[in-house]
Design an enzyme around this catalytic site. Structure first.
Site, PDB file in Angstrom:
ATOM      1  CG  ASP A 127      -7.097   1.248   8.297  1.00  0.00           C
ATOM      2  OD1 ASP A 127      -7.246   0.982   7.175  1.00  0.00           O
ATOM      3  OD2 ASP A 127      -7.179   0.749   9.189  1.00  0.00           O
ATOM      4  CG  HIS A 284      -3.249   4.823   9.534  1.00  0.00           C
ATOM      5  ND1 HIS A 284      -2.133   3.901  10.086  1.00  0.00           N
ATOM      6  CD2 HIS A 284      -4.337   4.278  10.459  1.00  0.00           C
ATOM      7  CE1 HIS A 284      -2.584   2.999  11.049  1.00  0.00           C
ATOM      8  NE2 HIS A 284      -3.942   3.126  11.101  1.00  0.00           N
TER       9      HIS A 284
END
Length: 370
Positions: A127, A284
């Site tokens: 992400d 991430h």
């Protein structure tokens, strides 16, 4: 020092308003914007890292075009005050019995994608990119012949469009992660639409196809947000709660050591063989620290027996993860044995490009995004 530009903007706006004929019915005035040039085209989007203006003519048009008849009348969290941080489950938030909050009630809808159906499958996701650190991750994925789903923030795409295109060209799946990374349940219906569709648009403008998957920031969704997400043509992707890497803490102040993420990975490897389903993890690619941890995790993961790593659409048996591939609509076969294989892709060699800069500045934990 900031007063003069502000006054100039106000005065300019007043001049525009006064110049209009009083009897003319015109669309809302254009709002401040981000302009990028890509492939010879000039593209205009909302300002980076700010909630898009719901009075923007494009947003007004989107809202009018959508069928919102199935959106329930449920209260926004945080008293309806837009919240850029993790969702607030305490007052002024009001949670109705039928709110369906994943954050506050641990509710999962039937069409939420939280795990892969088949045991031993890992839906690999990252992400908050694309960032200056993303090419390093792409290079490792290429070396290991792996594909991932990248849930991207529209504002980061406006900074790093070529990195997004490189990821797509390498065969990775691209999904929506909103324009400015707010807690979606705190927004109005119109603001949610703006966050999702501006991001959907910039992805289409850069890679040429329209994404069908969305992950809400912080996993913050409820039955109102889900209904709007469906109306926007997107599927909600979450993650198995116990499979949160918490890698954001590596870039916190003070930072956690990388060993915390690696220890978490080891707990996943012990747990997944006992599960009746596969799993989706939260990681991430926004910061160098999180990408460095991801590289080590990947090197270890490919050595684990009986573990297959793939994109989220692959893990749920969807071989048409973009609107243009789906015809009348992409179909997810929940009973799929997940034997769907991706088409062979010629993978380029990726390396970190020091000429690409990510201007994101993170000062404290509140800005470390999930």
């Amino acid at each position: 020092m900031k007063t003069i530009p502000f006054l100039a903007t106000v005065l300019a706006t007043l001049c525009i308003v006064n110049a209009q004929a009083p009897t003319t019915s015109s669309p809302p005035a254009a709002v401040p914007s981000t302009t990028i040039t890509y492939n010879g085209q000039t593209l205009t989007f909302p300002p980076m890292d700010k909630l898009p203006d719901v009075k923007d003519p494009q947003v007004v048009e989107w809202v009018k075009s959508l069928d919102l008849s199935k959106v329930p009348k449920l209260p926004a969290s945080n008293g309806g005050v837009p919240n850029p941080f993790s969702a607030n489950c305490n007052p002024p938030t009001v949670i109705e019995p039928d709110q369906g909050s994943w954050t506050c009630q641990k509710f999962t809808a039937d069409d939420d994608i939280q795990e892969c159906p088949k045991t031993g499958t890992w839906g690999l996701t990252y992400d908050d990119g694309p960032s200056a650190s993303t090419p390093k991750l792409l290079s490792k994925l290429s070396d290991l012949k792996l594909k991932a789903t990248l849930f991207v923030i529209g504002s980061r795409v406006s900074q790093n469009p070529q990195i997004l295109k490189d990821a797509y060209d390498a065969g990775h799946n691209i999904g929506v992660h909103t324009w400015s990374h707010p807690a979606l349940t705190s927004l109005s219906d119109e603001a949610i639409i703006a966050e999702l569709l501006w991001t959907k648009k910039i992805i289409k403008d850069i890679i040429g196809v329209t994404p069908l998957y969305m992950r809400p920031p912080y996993g913050d969704t409820d039955n109102r947000v889900r209904a709007i997400t469906r109306a926007c043509g997107l599927k909600t992707v979450l993650w198995v709660p116990e499979f949160d890497s918490n890698d954001w803490a590596l870039a916190a102040t003070p930072p956690k050591p990388i060993s915390t993420v690696l220890d978490t990975f080891e707990t996943w490897m012990q747990k997944f063989p006992t599960m009746s389903t596969g799993f989706i993890v939260l990681e991430h690619d926004l910061f160098p620290q999180t990408v460095d941890a991801a590289l080590i995790v990947l090197d270890r993961a490919v050595k684990v027996p009986n573990l297959t790593i793939m994109t989220v659409p692959q893990c749920v048996g969807d071989n048409a993860p973009y609107l243009e591939l789906a015809g009348n609509g992409s179909t997810i076969n929940k009973s799929s044995s997940n034997k769907t294989k991706s088409s062979p892709v010629k993978v380029a060699n990726y390396s970190s490009d020091s000429s690409i800069r990510d201007n994101t500045t993170i000062n404290n934990r509140d800005h470390l995004w999930k």
